[in-house]
Design an enzyme around this catalytic site. Structure first.
Site, PDB file in Angstrom:
ATOM      1  N   ASN A 231       0.801  -1.282  -0.067  1.00  0.00           N
ATOM      2  CA  ASN A 231      -0.064  -0.097   0.174  1.00  0.00           C
ATOM      3  C   ASN A 231       0.981   1.309   0.032  1.00  0.00           C
ATOM      4  O   ASN A 231       1.867   1.357   0.754  1.00  0.00           O
ATOM      5  CB  ASN A 231      -0.902   0.017   1.309  1.00  0.00           C
ATOM      6  CG  ASN A 231      -1.830   0.895   1.411  1.00  0.00           C
ATOM      7  OD1 ASN A 231      -2.635   1.020   0.247  1.00  0.00           O
ATOM      8  ND2 ASN A 231      -1.787   1.872   2.359  1.00  0.00           N
ATOM      9  N   SER A 232       0.655   2.256  -0.832  1.00  0.00           N
ATOM     10  CA  SER A 232       1.174   3.509  -0.955  1.00  0.00           C
ATOM     11  C   SER A 232       2.835   3.236  -1.326  1.00  0.00           C
ATOM     12  O   SER A 232       3.037   2.794  -2.250  1.00  0.00           O
ATOM     13  CB  SER A 232       1.239   4.218   0.293  1.00  0.00           C
ATOM     14  OG  SER A 232       1.567   5.603   0.235  1.00  0.00           O
ATOM     15  N   MET A 233       3.696   3.711  -0.397  1.00  0.00           N
ATOM     16  CA  MET A 233       5.182   3.173  -0.709  1.00  0.00           C
ATOM     17  C   MET A 233       5.223   1.933  -0.774  1.00  0.00           C
ATOM     18  O   MET A 233       6.315   1.665  -1.399  1.00  0.00           O
ATOM     19  CB  MET A 233       6.074   4.096   0.494  1.00  0.00           C
ATOM     20  CG  MET A 233       7.410   3.799   0.256  1.00  0.00           C
ATOM     21  SD  MET A 233       8.377   4.833   1.426  1.00  0.00           S
ATOM     22  CE  MET A 233       9.978   3.949   1.427  1.00  0.00           C
ATOM     23  N   GLY A 235       3.776   0.241  -2.751  1.00  0.00           N
ATOM     24  CA  GLY A 235       3.505  -0.103  -4.157  1.00  0.00           C
ATOM     25  C   GLY A 235       4.826   0.069  -4.861  1.00  0.00           C
ATOM     26  O   GLY A 235       5.113  -0.483  -5.900  1.00  0.00           O
ATOM     27  N   LEU A 254      -0.471  -0.966  -4.948  1.00  0.00           N
ATOM     28  CA  LEU A 254      -1.681   0.022  -4.524  1.00  0.00           C
ATOM     29  C   LEU A 254      -1.216   1.131  -3.818  1.00  0.00           C
ATOM     30  O   LEU A 254      -1.397   1.450  -2.726  1.00  0.00           O
ATOM     31  CB  LEU A 254      -2.580  -0.896  -3.672  1.00  0.00           C
ATOM     32  CG  LEU A 254      -3.921  -0.135  -3.220  1.00  0.00           C
ATOM     33  CD1 LEU A 254      -4.939  -0.799  -4.439  1.00  0.00           C
ATOM     34  CD2 LEU A 254      -4.441  -0.429  -2.021  1.00  0.00           C
TER      35      LEU A 254
END
Length: 413
Positions: A231-233, A235, A254
């Protein structure tokens, strides 16, 4: 999505939207979040902490009263919301790592989440995953009590989120669909940074490797169908790990990130090589001044640099910028990924504009780019505010990628 609150402070607005988004899986109630937000002045980190802490304390007390009265569902729901509100409370405090409010709110987040976890059926199990000379905290979610191996999602958060938050950002949605879930905090993330001082590392395959080792000891995990979700970083970190570990059968970024050096160097004059040289130099007062000015005028820069120094262990803003350069999938790393990969992208992502597309372009495996738009109310970073839509699409893709049949899915969460 245009700001509903804090129109002149996009960082405060995004964190508010993030909280609203967690309503979908029990992490907030709309009225509680609105009245808390209305008491906060844009840019006031202390006020943000105080108001979210007050709401968290009140809701946690509701949970304790419900539990004492034997009302387990009400208690579980209150503890879940309080956990997320405590997470919010300490979010902007990391510019001063010694601030005791950080540890207080973080520990309350974990305590409330674990109280909620014990009230699920099946219970969500806190785990400690062996890692180097310590352990990583995490949670094992079971779709049922059979102990039968099921397709599994190993997941983790990013630059600023916790394993507890992953309940709302992917775990609950996966368990609804019959998956086993193993979530964890790696180095630099709250469970290790706050208590052990561990900071981020770019070679995330050396983090995910021990987690997969642990996953494979659990009977609830199907070793041939393990997906990795970042999720986020995350990703960027999840693709980095998948590039070097063939046990990952499917990958979800994501949202997708290819090169954090692009984010660090883009605001400065000169070509990238020159900016990199200056970030890594022993002395550059001019660049130091530019960074200080940016922090003074841009709320997003102010927070991201202050938090980044904390989670990467960087002593100065410029040292943080230099450390960020090591987080990338260049030099053929993205091309090493062999498993089917889903890259998510929000068209209004204010943090990683263009990064999902760059990652997708460099992938040579079976790949899908999944775009979320403003018309869907889903264009924000990590689809904040549109979790039900986002995870329906993400897990429908994963069902197909892992050949998960409808008959395997069960309820329970």
């Amino acid at each position: 999505m245009e700001p509903v609150f804090f129109p002149d402070d996009h960082q405060f607005w995004y964190e508010t939207l993030r909280t609203f988004g967690h309503i979908a899986y029990g992490g907030a109630d709309f009225g509680e979040a609105v009245v808390t937000t209305q008491r906060i002045t844009a840019g006031d980190y202390d006020g943000w902490h105080d108001q979210w802490l007050a709401t968290a304390d009140r809701v946690a007390a509701e949970g304790r009263r419900a539990l004492a009265g034997g009302h387990r569902v009400s208690a579980r729901d209150a503890f879940l919301r309080a956990s997320n509100y405590y997470r919010n409370a300490e979010f902007f405090l990391h510019g001063d790592p010694a601030d005791p409010r950080i540890r207080h709110a973080y520990d309350a987040q974990v305590a409330c989440f674990r109280q909620a976890a014990a009230l699920f059926t099946p219970a969500i199990e806190p785990v400690r995953i062996p890692y180097e000379d310590t352990t990583l905290p995490g949670y094992l979610y079971r779709a049922d009590d059979s102990g039968a191996p099921r397709p599994t999602v190993v997941m983790f958060n990013g630059f600023d989120g916790s394993a507890e938050e992953m309940h709302f950002a992917g775990a609950a949605a996966a368990v609804e669909r019959g998956y086993t879930v193993l979530s964890f905090d790696g180095p630099g993330q709250p469970g290790t940074r706050h208590h052990e001082g561990l900071v981020f590392r770019p070679d995330w395959e050396n983090v995910v490797g021990p987690v997969l080792d642990h996953a494979l000891t659990r009977t609830e995990v199907d070793p041939a169908r393990i997906a990795l979700l970042g999720n986020s970083m995350g990703g960027l970190l999840a693709p980095r790990a998948a590039a070097f570990d063939t046990r990952v059968a499917a990958l979800i970024a994501l949202d997708g990130v290819y090169d954090l050096g692009d984010i660090t160097t883009a605001p400065f004059p000169g070509d990238r090589a020159e900016v990199e040289r200056r970030l890594r130099a022993d002395h550059d007062p001019e660049l130091d001044g530019l960074l200080e000015a940016a922090m003074a005028t841009d709320p997003m820069v102010r927070w991201s640099i202050g938090h980044g120094m904390y989670v990467l262990g960087s002593p100065t803003p410029r040292a943080f910028g230099a450390a960020y350069l090591d987080y990338h999938l260049r030099d053929g790393i993205a091309e090493k990924i062999t498993c089917p990969t889903l890259v998510c992208a929000g068209t209004g992502d204010g943090f990683f504009t263009g990064q999902p597309e760059l990652l997708y372009e460099h992938l040579t495996c079976a790949k899908t780019l999944l775009e979320f738009t403003a018309d869907q109310g889903a264009d924000a970073h990590c689809q904040a505010g549109a979790q039900r839509l986002a995870f329906a699409r993400v897990y429908d893709w994963l069902d197909d990628a892992l050949n998960v049949r409808e008959t395997e899915a069960v309820g329970g969460h």
